[in-house]
Write a protein that holds these residues in place. Structure first.
Motif, PDB file in Angstrom:
ATOM      1  N   LYS B  38       0.833  -1.207   0.000  1.00  0.00           N
ATOM      2  CA  LYS B  38       0.000   0.000   0.000  1.00  0.00           C
ATOM      3  C   LYS B  38       0.872   1.264   0.000  1.00  0.00           C
ATOM      4  O   LYS B  38       0.585   2.236  -0.697  1.00  0.00           O
ATOM      5  CB  LYS B  38      -0.881  -0.032   1.259  1.00  0.00           C
ATOM      6  N   MET B  39       1.927   1.208   0.788  1.00  0.00           N
ATOM      7  CA  MET B  39       2.833   2.354   0.874  1.00  0.00           C
ATOM      8  C   MET B  39       3.472   2.630  -0.482  1.00  0.00           C
ATOM      9  O   MET B  39       3.548   3.780  -0.936  1.00  0.00           O
ATOM     10  CB  MET B  39       3.918   2.073   1.923  1.00  0.00           C
ATOM     11  N   SER B  40       3.921   1.565  -1.118  1.00  0.00           N
ATOM     12  CA  SER B  40       4.568   1.718  -2.420  1.00  0.00           C
ATOM     13  C   SER B  40       3.581   2.254  -3.461  1.00  0.00           C
ATOM     14  O   SER B  40       3.909   3.127  -4.263  1.00  0.00           O
ATOM     15  CB  SER B  40       5.123   0.357  -2.852  1.00  0.00           C
ATOM     16  N   THR B  41       2.363   1.733  -3.399  1.00  0.00           N
ATOM     17  CA  THR B  41       1.330   2.180  -4.336  1.00  0.00           C
ATOM     18  C   THR B  41       0.994   3.653  -4.114  1.00  0.00           C
ATOM     19  O   THR B  41       0.747   4.397  -5.071  1.00  0.00           O
ATOM     20  CB  THR B  41       0.053   1.329  -4.165  1.00  0.00           C
ATOM     21  N   ALA B  42       0.986   4.052  -2.858  1.00  0.00           N
ATOM     22  CA  ALA B  42       0.666   5.450  -2.548  1.00  0.00           C
ATOM     23  C   ALA B  42       1.651   6.392  -3.241  1.00  0.00           C
ATOM     24  O   ALA B  42       1.260   7.425  -3.800  1.00  0.00           O
ATOM     25  CB  ALA B  42       0.716   5.668  -1.032  1.00  0.00           C
ATOM     26  N   PHE B  43       2.933   6.011  -3.230  1.00  0.00           N
ATOM     27  CA  PHE B  43       3.920   6.854  -3.906  1.00  0.00           C
ATOM     28  C   PHE B  43       3.754   6.811  -5.419  1.00  0.00           C
ATOM     29  O   PHE B  43       4.148   7.730  -6.125  1.00  0.00           O
ATOM     30  CB  PHE B  43       5.341   6.407  -3.536  1.00  0.00           C
ATOM     31  N   PHE B 112      12.617  10.328   0.857  1.00  0.00           N
ATOM     32  CA  PHE B 112      11.722   9.176   1.021  1.00  0.00           C
ATOM     33  C   PHE B 112      12.410   7.849   0.707  1.00  0.00           C
ATOM     34  O   PHE B 112      11.862   6.795   0.983  1.00  0.00           O
ATOM     35  CB  PHE B 112      10.488   9.325   0.129  1.00  0.00           C
ATOM     36  N   LYS B 113      13.554   7.905   0.098  1.00  0.00           N
ATOM     37  CA  LYS B 113      14.285   6.693  -0.226  1.00  0.00           C
ATOM     38  C   LYS B 113      14.656   5.952   1.047  1.00  0.00           C
ATOM     39  O   LYS B 113      15.117   6.591   1.986  1.00  0.00           O
ATOM     40  CB  LYS B 113      15.551   7.084  -1.009  1.00  0.00           C
ATOM     41  N   PRO B 114      14.482   4.651   1.169  1.00  0.00           N
ATOM     42  CA  PRO B 114      14.069   3.705   0.137  1.00  0.00           C
ATOM     43  C   PRO B 114      12.571   3.410   0.162  1.00  0.00           C
ATOM     44  O   PRO B 114      12.147   2.448  -0.457  1.00  0.00           O
ATOM     45  CB  PRO B 114      14.853   2.461   0.530  1.00  0.00           C
ATOM     46  N   LEU B 115      11.800   4.242   0.869  1.00  0.00           N
ATOM     47  CA  LEU B 115      10.359   3.959   1.004  1.00  0.00           C
ATOM     48  C   LEU B 115       9.593   4.574  -0.162  1.00  0.00           C
ATOM     49  O   LEU B 115       8.695   5.365   0.027  1.00  0.00           O
ATOM     50  CB  LEU B 115       9.839   4.519   2.333  1.00  0.00           C
ATOM     51  N   ASN B 116       9.982   4.246  -1.362  1.00  0.00           N
ATOM     52  CA  ASN B 116       9.353   4.888  -2.505  1.00  0.00           C
ATOM     53  C   ASN B 116       8.569   3.874  -3.327  1.00  0.00           C
ATOM     54  O   ASN B 116       8.280   2.773  -2.887  1.00  0.00           O
ATOM     55  CB  ASN B 116      10.402   5.615  -3.357  1.00  0.00           C
ATOM     56  N   ARG B 117       8.238   4.271  -4.523  1.00  0.00           N
ATOM     57  CA  ARG B 117       7.324   3.447  -5.317  1.00  0.00           C
ATOM     58  C   ARG B 117       7.953   2.169  -5.844  1.00  0.00           C
ATOM     59  O   ARG B 117       7.264   1.315  -6.377  1.00  0.00           O
ATOM     60  CB  ARG B 117       6.747   4.282  -6.460  1.00  0.00           C
ATOM     61  N   ASP B 118       9.283   2.039  -5.741  1.00  0.00           N
ATOM     62  CA  ASP B 118       9.934   0.813  -6.204  1.00  0.00           C
ATOM     63  C   ASP B 118       9.901  -0.290  -5.146  1.00  0.00           C
ATOM     64  O   ASP B 118      10.294  -1.417  -5.398  1.00  0.00           O
ATOM     65  CB  ASP B 118      11.395   1.095  -6.558  1.00  0.00           C
ATOM     66  N   LYS B 122      10.394  -5.136  -4.318  1.00  0.00           N
ATOM     67  CA  LYS B 122      11.459  -5.716  -3.485  1.00  0.00           C
ATOM     68  C   LYS B 122      10.908  -6.406  -2.251  1.00  0.00           C
ATOM     69  O   LYS B 122      11.649  -6.748  -1.338  1.00  0.00           O
ATOM     70  CB  LYS B 122      12.429  -4.611  -3.046  1.00  0.00           C
ATOM     71  N   LEU B 123       9.599  -6.596  -2.232  1.00  0.00           N
ATOM     72  CA  LEU B 123       8.942  -7.072  -1.017  1.00  0.00           C
ATOM     73  C   LEU B 123       9.473  -8.423  -0.544  1.00  0.00           C
ATOM     74  O   LEU B 123       9.731  -8.620   0.654  1.00  0.00           O
ATOM     75  CB  LEU B 123       7.435  -7.162  -1.273  1.00  0.00           C
ATOM     76  N   THR B 124       9.648  -9.341  -1.467  1.00  0.00           N
ATOM     77  CA  THR B 124      10.135 -10.673  -1.096  1.00  0.00           C
ATOM     78  C   THR B 124      11.520 -10.581  -0.464  1.00  0.00           C
ATOM     79  O   THR B 124      11.802 -11.220   0.558  1.00  0.00           O
ATOM     80  CB  THR B 124      10.196 -11.576  -2.350  1.00  0.00           C
ATOM     81  N   THR B 125      12.364  -9.763  -1.064  1.00  0.00           N
ATOM     82  CA  THR B 125      13.718  -9.570  -0.538  1.00  0.00           C
ATOM     83  C   THR B 125      13.675  -8.961   0.853  1.00  0.00           C
ATOM     84  O   THR B 125      14.397  -9.385   1.758  1.00  0.00           O
ATOM     85  CB  THR B 125      14.513  -8.636  -1.481  1.00  0.00           C
TER      86      THR B 125
END
Lengths: 224, 331
Positions: B38-43, B112-118, B122-125
C-alpha cells in the motif's frame, strides 16, 4: 516572494528586527498571502522539529499587540482547523535520543519566546538605553547564542554531513594526510548517496566523480 | 517471604513503566505485506502535497513536496526550504535541478528513499531480511491517522525502521531509521499533508535555469561477470543491484558495486592508487558508515572503500572481505 521579504521574515523569526521593521513586516501580512504563508510555515516546521504539538496560532497579531502595548493574553487562533501532531514514543526510543531531539526543540522554542519577549522590550522604554533597539539587542549573550543555534537548526544551510566516530588504522599519519583522506571518504559517501543518478549515458554531464585520493579532492561539479 | 515481596514490587514497577506501545501486539504477517504494498502504491498513484521535515536530531532540513500523475507519467516537485534555494522536478525518468551554481552531489536528496514506489517490487527480498510488525495503535501525524509499523532486521548487521503510514492510503507520514540501541539516526516527518490535491502541471516544468540529471533505469538483471573484485562476505539478503566501471586518473579504471537488501544498500568502491596509499579509515555519518582500506596485488595497489546505510562494523567486515575474483575462485 522576493528575497528581501524572505530576509525580513527570517530576521523577524531571528528576533533581529527593530521595531519599525517588525511593524513593516507584520503590516505586509494582511496584503501578502505568500508572506503570511511563509510565516506560518516557519512556525509549523519549527514545532515539528521540536516534537511539540502543532497548532496554527497566529503569533503576528500577538506581536503587534505587544508593540502597541496591549496585553497578549488572548492570541487568536486561525479560523481553520488546528493541525495537531502526535509524537510516538515507542519501546525503541531511548533516553539519549529523546534528550537530543528535545534539546534542539528547547533551543528552538526560545526563538519564539525571544520574538515575543523581545517585542515587549522593544516597546518598553525602560528596557532600552535610549536608542531604538531591536529584540535581539535586549537579549543577553546566552540568549543570543541559543537563538543563533536555534535558527541554524531550523534553516540548515550546510549539506556537509555531520561527522561521528573516526577510526584511523595508521596512527602515525600527519594531520594534513588525515584531512585529505577524510575529504576523499566524504566524496565516496556522496557518490553512494547519488548512486541512482546515471550521468554517463548518452553523453550527459557527469555530476559525480570520485576524487583522486589525496590530490584531487574538490567537490563534485557538473561538467557541461 | 522477602523474595515474594520483592517480586511483587518488581512486577508493580514493571507495570508502571511499561510503555503503551508494548501493549500493541504485532498482527499477522499478511497485513504487513499489504501495508508495505500500500505504501509503495501510494507513492506511485497518489496526488498530494506536503511539508516535510527531515534530519537526524542534530541537523534539520525542510522541503515542500508535490506529486501528481499526468497522462500516465509520474510528476513530482521538491522545493527545498532550507539551505540554498533549490528545486528538483521529476517527470517520469527525467530529473531536473533548478539552482544557482554547480550541482553538488547530495544537494537534492530523496528523503523518502528507500520507502518509494519501487519498494513493492522488493517485497520478497525485504521480508527475507526483516520481521515486519503491524501494530493496532492509531496515532495522529500531520492531522492524519497513522498505523504504526516496524521493520526489524533478523540480524544485527543492519538498521531497523519505524513507519507511521496514513491509515487509508498507506503513505508514510513519518519514518525513523534506528540503530540496534534504538537511537534515531534519521527521520522524516510530514508537518502538513494535503491528499488528492491537484497541482497545476505548470509547476512540474523545468525552467531554462534548470539542468537535467538522468535516473539510472533499474536493470532486470545485473551482470557481475565483468567485476574483478568481489566481497567474500555479504550480510544475508544483500544482492548486487548495480555494477559500473569508471575512469579514474591516468586512464586507470575503478569499479563500483552496489548491493541492497531491498531497504539498505552499500557500495563497494575499488580504485587503483599509486604511491599514495594513505591511511585506512572508518567513519560514520549518522546512518551512513564508510571505511577505506588498502591492499596490494600483482597488478598494483588498490584502495577498497565501502559506504552504506549500515553499522560501521558491518561495512568494515565487508571491506575486509573484498578480494580479487580470481583469488576468490581459487579459495
Amino acid at each position: 516572494m522576493t528575497d528581501r521579504k524572505n530576509e525580513s521574515l527570517s530576521a523577524l523569526c531571528d528576533g533581529e528586527c527593530d521595531e519599525l521593521e517588525v511593524r513593516r513586516v507584520l503590516n505586509q501580512f494582511s496584503s501578502d498571502p505568500d508572506l503570511r504563508e511563509q510565516w506560518r510555515r516557519y512556525h509549523l516546521l519549527g514545532s515539528i522539529m521540536r516534537e511539540e504539538p502543532v497548532s496554527s496560532i497566529d503569533l503576528s497579531e500577538g506581536i503587534m499587540q505587544a508593540l502597541d502595548g496591549e496585553p497578549m493574553d488572548e492570541v487568536p487562533a486561525r479560523s481553520q482547523t488546528p493541525v495537531e501532531t502526535s509524537v510516538a514514543h515507542t519501546a525503541a526510543d531511548n533516553k539519549r535520543s529523546r534528550s537530543q531531539w528535545l534539546m534542539s526543540g528547547a533551543v528552538a522554542a526560545s526563538v519564539t519566546l525571544a520574538v515575543l519577549v523581545g517585542a515587549r522590550f522593544a516597546y518598553d522604554p525602560s528596557a532600552l538605553d535610549g536608542s531604538m533597539s531591536g529584540a535581539a539587542l535586549v537579549m543577553n549573550d546566552s540568549q543570543s547564542a541559543m537563538e543563533s543555534e536555534a535558527i541554524s537548526a531550523i534553516t540548515v544551510a550546510a549539506n556537509e554531513p555531520v561527522v561521528e566516530p573516526l577510526t584511523v588504522a595508521n596512527a602515525d599519519i600527519s594531520a594534513e594526510e588525515l584531512r585529505k583522506a577524510q575529504e576523499v571518504l566524504s566524496q565516496y559517501v556522496l557518490e553512494h548517496e547519488n548512486e541512482a543518478i546515471n550521468a554517463n549515458e548518452q553523453g550527459l554531464p557527469t555530476f559525480v566523480r570520485v576524487a583522486n585520493f589525496g590530490a584531487d579532492n574538490k567537490t563534485a561539479v557538473r561538467k557541461d | 517471604m522477602k523474595w515474594a515481596l520483592s517480586l511483587c514490587l518488581l512486577l508493580s514497577v514493571g507495570l508502571i513503566f511499561t510503555p503503551n506501545t508494548l501493549h500493541a501486539l504485532p498482527e499477522e504477517s499478511g497485513k504487513a505485506e499489504l501495508w508495505l504494498t500500500k505504501m509503495s502504491t501510494a507513492f506511485s498513484e497518489l496526488n498530494f502535497r506536503g511539508l516535510v521535515v527531515y534530519g537526524d536530531g542534530d541537523h534539520w532540513e525542510s522541503l515542500e513536496y508535490r506529486q501528481t500523475q499526468h497522462k500516465g507519467t509520474h510528476l513530482s516537485r521538491t522545493q527545498y526550504l532550507s539551505g540554498i534555494p533549490r528545486t528538483q522536478v521529476r517527470s517520469g525518468n527525467e530529473l531536473f535541478c533548478i539552482h544557482s551554481g554547480d550541482h553538488i552531489a547530495g544537494l537534492t536528496p530523496d528523503v523518502f528513499k528507500p520507502l518509494n514506489r519501487d519498494l513493492a517490487s522488493k517485497l520478497t527480498t525485504i521480508l527475507a531480511s526483516y520481521e515486519v510488525g503491524v501494530f493496532s495503535n492509531i496515532e495522529r501525524i500531520a492531522a492524519n491517522d497513522a498505523v504504526f509499523i516496524t521493520l526489524t532486521p533478523k540480524s544485527d548487521d543492519r538498521y531497523a525502521y519505524q513507519l507511521w503510514l496514513e491509515r487509508t492510503t498507506g503513505l508514510p507520514l513519518k519514518a525513523d531509521l534506528l540503530d540496534i540501541k534504538g537511537d534515531v539516526l534519521q527521520r522524516f516527518q510530514f508537518a502538513e499533508l494535503e491528499l488528492n490535491v491537484t497541482t497545476p502541471i505548470s509547476m512540474f516544468s523545468s525552467s531554462e535555469s534548470g539542468h537535467a540529471l538522468r535516473l539510472k533505469p533499474t536493470p532486470d538483471r545485473v551482470s557481475s561477470s565483468e567485476a574483478s573484485w568481489w566481497p567474500a562476505w555479504l550480510p544475508s539478503g544483500f544482492a548486487l543491484q548495480g555494477y559500473n566501471k569508471v575512469s579514474g586518473s591516468e586512464g586507470r579504471q575503478g569499479e563500483r558495486l552496489t548491493f541492497s537488501d531491498g531497504l539498505s544498500s552499500f557500495t563497494v568502491f575499488v580504485d587503483h592508487v599509486e604511491n599514495d596509499l594513505g591511511p585506512d579509515l572508518t567513519r560514520r555519518w549518522h546512518a551512513t558508515s564508510a571505511t577505506v582500506r588498502h591492499t596490494r596485488s600483482n597488478t598494483g595497489d588498490f584502495r577498497i572503500s565501502v559506504v552504506g546505510e549500515l553499522p560501521s562494523v558491518t561495512v568494515s567486515k565487508i571491506a575486509e572481505s573484498v578480494t580479487l575474483v580470481d583469488q576468490l575462485a581459487s579459495r
